[in-house]
Write an enzyme that holds these catalytic residues in place. Sequence first.
Site, short mmCIF file in Angstrom:
data_model
loop_
_atom_site.label_atom_id
_atom_site.label_comp_id
_atom_site.label_asym_id
_atom_site.label_seq_id
_atom_site.Cartn_x
_atom_site.Cartn_y
_atom_site.Cartn_z
N LYS A 160 1.07 -1.24 -0.01
CA LYS A 160 -0.14 -0.05 -0.03
C LYS A 160 1.00 1.21 0.07
O LYS A 160 0.64 2.33 -0.83
CB LYS A 160 -0.98 0.01 1.09
CG LYS A 160 -1.97 -0.93 1.48
CD LYS A 160 -3.00 -0.79 2.68
CE LYS A 160 -2.05 -0.57 3.99
NZ LYS A 160 -1.54 -2.05 4.29
N ARG A 180 12.07 -5.98 4.91
CA ARG A 180 11.60 -4.60 4.34
C ARG A 180 12.54 -3.68 5.41
O ARG A 180 12.78 -3.78 6.71
CB ARG A 180 10.25 -4.31 4.76
CG ARG A 180 9.95 -2.87 4.49
CD ARG A 180 8.42 -2.50 4.28
NE ARG A 180 7.53 -2.85 5.54
CZ ARG A 180 6.25 -2.56 5.46
NH1 ARG A 180 5.59 -2.42 4.48
NH2 ARG A 180 5.62 -2.57 6.80
N ARG A 195 11.46 -1.15 10.70
CA ARG A 195 10.55 -0.78 11.76
C ARG A 195 10.41 -1.56 12.77
O ARG A 195 10.26 -3.11 12.59
CB ARG A 195 9.34 -0.72 10.81
CG ARG A 195 8.76 0.80 10.17
CD ARG A 195 7.71 0.59 9.33
NE ARG A 195 6.44 0.11 9.92
CZ ARG A 195 5.25 0.10 9.33
NH1 ARG A 195 5.00 0.49 8.05
NH2 ARG A 195 4.29 -0.67 9.92
N ARG A 239 -0.20 -8.31 13.41
CA ARG A 239 -0.69 -7.49 12.39
C ARG A 239 -1.67 -8.12 11.39
O ARG A 239 -2.84 -7.61 11.01
CB ARG A 239 0.28 -7.10 11.69
CG ARG A 239 1.14 -5.57 12.79
CD ARG A 239 2.40 -5.10 12.21
NE ARG A 239 2.22 -4.44 11.07
CZ ARG A 239 3.31 -4.21 10.24
NH1 ARG A 239 4.36 -4.48 10.24
NH2 ARG A 239 3.03 -3.46 9.21
#
Length: 209
Positions: free
Chosen positions: A13, A122, A151, A162
């Site tokens: 996204k 990531r 992150r 999540r």
Amino acid sequence: MRLIFLGAPGAGKGTQASKISEKYNLPHISTGDILRNNIKQGTELGMQAKAFIDAGQLVPDEVVINIAGARIKESDCSNGFILDGFPRTVAQAEALDIVTSIDAVINIAVDPTLIVNRITGRRMCVCGESFHVSMGIGKTCTKCGAELYQRDDDKEETVVARMEVYDKQTAPLIQFYGKKGLIRDVNGNALMADVTNEISKVIDDYNKN
Ligand code: AMP
């Protein structure tokens, strides 16, 4: 155009919203980025949000509704915007309905087996770029030179939480917006550039009609 980008964590996204934002000159509004900036600056809001984010849980509806509501009232949003990561619950979608109408909801569908690898590999940059370790990246951002970081909520243990939160609280939005005829499905398993092309086609088709 007023767009929502919907999808599980790791669907792409944020990456796609940033590409489409540049291409169509639409502000990219990421509630996750706004919350992370608040954490970095040590604001009251950031301190409230941190425990939820670190646990992979959603920040309470009233908090994010206020953030997103205030942001879309800003003047740069008068010709449209891309909402990335908001709404994430039916209550948020209902609150959004009161303040604005939406033209399309881009639902980026991705195979759940790809998600853990995508997220744990990531690496982020403060400038908003993101990379994947499989791209053979170095320690710094190829766009701005700043040091890349992972992150906290991209660690494997949080990713599972999540994904559960997405299934329970966010996936029902597909039906919510489906009933309004707004869902446009996009194959998020494809290569990044192909996904961008597919989303662009949805936008171009909308603008033609
Ligand atoms: P994101 O960058 O969109 O993946 O968001 C990171 C984290 O911020 C999420 O896992 C939530 O904890 C929080 N967050 C972002 N947007 C929302 C939202 N619309 N509702 C609740 N929590 C949110």
